[in-house]
Write a protein that holds these residues in place. Structure first.
Motif, PDB file in Angstrom:
ATOM      1  N   ASP A 106     -14.090  27.160   5.167  1.00  0.00           N
ATOM      2  CA  ASP A 106     -13.362  27.911   6.186  1.00  0.00           C
ATOM      3  C   ASP A 106     -13.867  27.664   7.594  1.00  0.00           C
ATOM      4  O   ASP A 106     -13.165  27.964   8.564  1.00  0.00           O
ATOM      5  N   GLY A 107     -15.065  27.126   7.750  1.00  0.00           N
ATOM      6  CA  GLY A 107     -15.559  26.880   9.091  1.00  0.00           C
ATOM      7  C   GLY A 107     -17.065  26.724   9.125  1.00  0.00           C
ATOM      8  O   GLY A 107     -17.735  26.734   8.082  1.00  0.00           O
ATOM      9  N   LYS A 142     -17.060  28.996  13.788  1.00  0.00           N
ATOM     10  CA  LYS A 142     -16.049  28.097  14.334  1.00  0.00           C
ATOM     11  C   LYS A 142     -15.143  27.676  13.171  1.00  0.00           C
ATOM     12  O   LYS A 142     -15.554  26.901  12.315  1.00  0.00           O
ATOM     13  N   TYR A 177     -12.364  25.922  10.773  1.00  0.00           N
ATOM     14  CA  TYR A 177     -11.754  24.604  10.621  1.00  0.00           C
ATOM     15  C   TYR A 177     -10.237  24.760  10.634  1.00  0.00           C
ATOM     16  O   TYR A 177      -9.707  25.741  10.098  1.00  0.00           O
ATOM     17  N   ASP A 178      -9.551  23.781  11.196  1.00  0.00           N
ATOM     18  CA  ASP A 178      -8.095  23.832  11.117  1.00  0.00           C
ATOM     19  C   ASP A 178      -7.654  23.377   9.724  1.00  0.00           C
ATOM     20  O   ASP A 178      -8.447  22.841   8.940  1.00  0.00           O
ATOM     21  N   GLU A 179      -6.401  23.605   9.419  1.00  0.00           N
ATOM     22  CA  GLU A 179      -5.897  23.355   8.074  1.00  0.00           C
ATOM     23  C   GLU A 179      -5.952  21.872   7.713  1.00  0.00           C
ATOM     24  O   GLU A 179      -6.212  21.513   6.552  1.00  0.00           O
ATOM     25  N   ARG A 195      -9.525  21.133   6.752  1.00  0.00           N
ATOM     26  CA  ARG A 195      -9.826  21.777   5.480  1.00  0.00           C
ATOM     27  C   ARG A 195      -9.268  20.964   4.303  1.00  0.00           C
ATOM     28  O   ARG A 195      -9.931  20.762   3.285  1.00  0.00           O
TER      29      ARG A 195
END
Length: 391
Positions: free
Chosen positions: A13-14, A39, A41-43, A46
């Motif tokens: 998730d980050g 921070k 993460y973008d999809e 991911r």
């Protein structure tokens, strides 16, 4: 010493970033968490990280992502320090867990070339070059070098920070759940630690399916709360071979990842479960697999308190299920209530492991990992010299 601890877990998730000041006073470790952020993460990232965990992924893709994550982690650290108004030149060391994409503590002994192995990416040399700070990372391989599983590593800090006059169990619920059983300080019982099995991993994957990829987690356990646990199916799920394996043991997406979830989802159809029922059952699966392990040590370790950290601590349905399965005389709290930010705990722990490692102090717990002896974990990429930094 000021250490910036970085943790990117199996939930993908980050990046968790914790800035911690450490010192010793009269041989006692002192610590202060002075900043924490995540921070996300973008999809797209991911999905790319998730794809890397497939053994069919090319070496080129893994190697390239190793360098990219090093750049990204450095960027995130610089941004986080600016947002927290902490000058980067006050940070002595960055300590990075890295992103695990493969963890294989047990291998085919018939294969002469096979060895227990683990791989965390996010190159520490890149982080050091981009930030100018000294970076320590790749902790798990040193423990494996002396016969350990390379996991779990958090119990070392649990012992240092939480051991008390009564027995406690520390539970971290990330993608995978793990526990540390701490006997009372003067007890003759050993500290016990291992991965209990799935944490949020199956729940999150089910939420993705339920929402057609639009939602990544069950906020506050609301969807699980709306469903019904299928107890017959739950009993079957708890027969998984991992739960019968001897300790020490550790696990990850190799056992409870995409292939497992795909089968899990279709099994639910055979039990006439709705999507919410499947998510409720997955949540109880996590709660049951954790609490059944805790109860094994209730008497021997005088367990009176269970302290939960990680993302699972925010899932009120999961927490209620754990409380429901525990005897009434065992107190359930979050690590925030015990003095450590529940979200920051793992990043805090890796700041601590880095602090000890950079000082050439043993930072492993053999009784948790099965190693033959304690070691100094962590490889080092030195920061810029004074000449390079212009000092």
């Amino acid at each position: 010493m000021r250490v910036c601890g970085l943790m990117s877990g199996t939930s993908l998730d980050g990046l968790d970033i914790a800035i911690v000041d450490f010192s010793y006073e009269q041989s006692t470790l002192q610590h202060a968490l002075i900043g924490f952020t995540t921070k996300p993460y973008d999809e797209v990232l991911r999905k790319k990280l998730h794809a890397l965990m497939d053994p069919r992924t090319s070496v080129q893709e893994v190697s390239s992502m190793n360098m990219y994550l090093g750049e990204l982690f450095a960027t995130y650290v610089i941004e986080a320090l600016e947002e927290l108004e902490i000058p980067i030149d006050t940070v002595d060391v960055i300590s990075s867990h890295g992103q695990t994409i493969w963890h294989e503590p047990s291998v085919d002994v018939a294969d002469v070339y096979a060895r227990p192995n683990t791989l965390q990416i996010g190159d520490i040399a890149v982080i050091a070059e981009r930030t100018g700070r000294t970076v320590i990372g790749d902790f798990r391989t040193r423990d494996m070098a002396v016969g350990g599983q390379g996991a779990p590593l958090v119990p070392y800090a649990d012992k240092l920070l939480f051991q008390s006059t009564t027995g406690r169990v520390l539970v971290n619920i990330g993608g995978i759940a793990n526990l540390t059983v701490l006997p009372p300080i003067h007890s003759t019982e050993s500290i016990i630690a291992y991965d209990t099995g799935p944490g949020n991993m199956i729940i999150d994957a089910c939420i993705l399916r339920h929402s057609n990829g639009q939602v990544t987690f069950d906020e506050n356990g609301e969807i699980a709360r709306s469903g019904k646990v299928q107890n017959a199916w739950l009993s079957d799920l708890l027969q998984h071979s991992y739960f019968k394996a001897p300790i020490p043991k550790s696990t990850g997406r190799e056992l409870f990842g995409e292939a497992y979830v795909k089968e899990f989802w279709y099994e639910g159809d055979a039990y006439n479960c709705t999507s919410a029922d499947k998510i409720a059952t997955a949540t109880m699966f996590t709660a049951s697999s954790i609490t059944s392990e805790i109860l094994k040590y209730r008497d021997t370790h005088d367990v009176q308190e269970v302290i939960v950290s990680g993302g699972g601590a925010h899932n009120s349905t999961l927490m209620a299920m754990i409380q429901q399965l525990l005897p009434s005389d065992i107190r359930l709290i979050t690590s925030a209530e015990a003095g450590i930010n529940a979200d920051a705990k793992e990043a805090f722990v890796f700041a601590l492991l880095g602090y000890l490692g950079i000082q050439k102090t043993p930072n492993s717990l053999p009784e948790a990992t099965g190693a033959r002896k304690e070691t100094i974990m962590g490889k080092i990429a030195w920061g810029h010299s004074k000449a390079e930094s212009g000092v």
